[in-house]
Design a protein around this motif. Structure first.
Motif, PDB file in Angstrom:
ATOM      1  N   SER A 200       0.842  -1.201   0.000  1.00 21.05           N
ATOM      2  CA  SER A 200       0.000   0.000   0.000  1.00 21.05           C
ATOM      3  C   SER A 200       0.875   1.248   0.000  1.00 21.05           C
ATOM      4  CB  SER A 200      -0.899  -0.007   1.250  1.00 21.05           C
ATOM      5  OG  SER A 200      -1.626   1.179   1.336  1.00 21.05           O
ATOM      6  N   ASP A 233      -3.719   3.001  -7.000  1.00 21.45           N
ATOM      7  CA  ASP A 233      -3.348   2.630  -5.636  1.00 21.45           C
ATOM      8  C   ASP A 233      -4.161   3.353  -4.562  1.00 21.45           C
ATOM      9  OD1 ASP A 233      -1.374   0.904  -6.562  1.00 21.45           O
ATOM     10  OD2 ASP A 233       0.094   2.532  -6.716  1.00 21.45           O
ATOM     11  N   GLN A 236      -7.417  -0.363  -2.173  1.00 23.20           N
ATOM     12  CA  GLN A 236      -6.705  -1.624  -2.235  1.00 23.20           C
ATOM     13  C   GLN A 236      -7.700  -2.773  -2.105  1.00 23.20           C
ATOM     14  OE1 GLN A 236      -3.848  -2.797   0.947  1.00 23.20           O
ATOM     15  NE2 GLN A 236      -2.299  -2.768  -0.677  1.00 23.20           N
ATOM     16  N   GLY A 242      -3.886  -3.116  -6.258  1.00 27.15           N
ATOM     17  CA  GLY A 242      -4.611  -1.858  -6.354  1.00 27.15           C
ATOM     18  C   GLY A 242      -6.063  -2.039  -6.761  1.00 27.15           C
ATOM     19  N   GLY A 285     -11.825  -2.163  -5.041  1.00 30.78           N
ATOM     20  CA  GLY A 285     -11.118  -1.935  -3.785  1.00 30.78           C
ATOM     21  C   GLY A 285     -11.976  -1.177  -2.785  1.00 30.78           C
TER      22      GLY A 285
END
Length: 314
Positions: A200, A233, A236, A242, A285
């Motif tokens: 991350s 990114d 996540q 990502g 994400g």
């Protein structure tokens, strides 16, 4: 987690919309002062410090980044801002410079978090607003998100925002669009859910938005609408990869604001408002993050939030 810092003048209009959500702004007060100017009597100097207190009540805590933090009980989110006018020249290219300082909190009726509690979050705020060429405004804002229940490390962020005052350009006092673009960057730690800290990293997103407004004086209707285009990114996924780049979130809604004109001006300018927000989430994400936050285990892509409150401008 707050999104963006309103400008002192426009923020009254924008925050009362929270929507920006206020009915009166420093600029409106200055306009009132100018109305009593005569060629003989010198006008009183304009105040260079103003303040805004706003208390929002809601059935959800959903961040401007789409994180569904809480969906049970009552959510109370007070905002207090102080506006310091550092420079003013209506006839120059640079028309106004204002420093804003303040704090925002989220307090929930239901206890939550690793260190269970009702006071969920506390965010200090600071920013500079530059109004130029009569119709434009550039904001540089800093925020920090501090979890009061130890749910995440304190994160820090920078926002750059460019707005256009189409009402001043067209002279239309009833209808305006109020378009803007913004860039939001994580400076330290994540403002979203990090499943694997090793993969991350701090990231960013862009916002394109507008706040169409119909101002009928006794009531004002605002329709704040924006989309966030995120970097790969910024969110996540469960496996540590990502969340993907692209349009991650679309939000729209409506707010009706009524100024309480019966309150004496010596007590500030009071308004009440009520509205609804609609979110469409479009990033895997982001959906993974909402699933582990616990408020949205079903991974809903479409969320609706009802809210209302009171604001006071001094």
């Amino acid at each position: 987690m707050k999104t963006s810092l309103p400008h002192p003048f426009k923020s009254t209009l924008a925050l009362l919309a929270f929507g920006a959500c206020l009915a009166l702004t420093p600029s409106s007060l200055q306009a009132g002062d100018k109305a009593v100017i005569s060629p003989i009597v010198e006008p009183p100097p304009s105040q260079w410090v103003h303040a805004l207190l706003k208390v929002d009540f809601s059935d959800h805590y959903i961040t401007p980044r789409g994180l569904n933090v809480e969906n049970q009980g009552l959510i109370v989110q007070p905002l207090f801002l102080v506006f310091w006018n550092l420079y003013s020249n209506p006839d120059g290219f640079l028309n106004d410079v204002t420093l804003t300082t303040g704090v925002w909190s989220s307090i929930h009726s239901r206890e939550s978090g690793p260190d269970e509690g009702n006071w969920n979050e506390f965010d200090p705020i600071a920013g500079l607003a530059f109004k130029f060429a009569k119709y434009w405004q550039f904001d540089v804002n800093y925020t920090a998100f501090e979890s009061m229940v130890s749910a995440f490390p304190t994160s820090q962020h920078l926002e750059l925002k460019l707005s256009f005052n189409d009402a001043a350009y067209t002279g239309n006092k009833v209808f305006s669009i109020n378009p803007y673009i913004a860039f939001w960057k994580e400076l330290k730690n994540k403002a979203t859910v990090a499943f694997n800290p090793a993969t991350s990293s701090e990231s960013h997103y862009f916002t394109v938005g507008m706040t169409p407004t119909i101002d009928l004086k006794k009531v004002k209707f605002e329709f704040p609408t924006f989309l966030n285009y995120s970097d790969n990114d910024f969110y996540q996924q469960f496996d540590g990869t990502g969340g993907g780049s692209g349009v991650a979130l679309i939000r729209t809604g409506a707010v009706a604001t009524v100024p309480l004109t019966f309150v004496p001006k010596s007590m500030g300018f009071w308004s009440v408002y009520a509205g609804v927000k609609y979110y469409h989430l479009n990033n895997p994400g982001l959906l993974d993050g909402n699933q582990v936050l616990g408020a949205d285990g079903s991974r809903k892509r479409d969320l609706v939030q009802f809210h209302g409150g009171v604001s006071i401008f001094f």
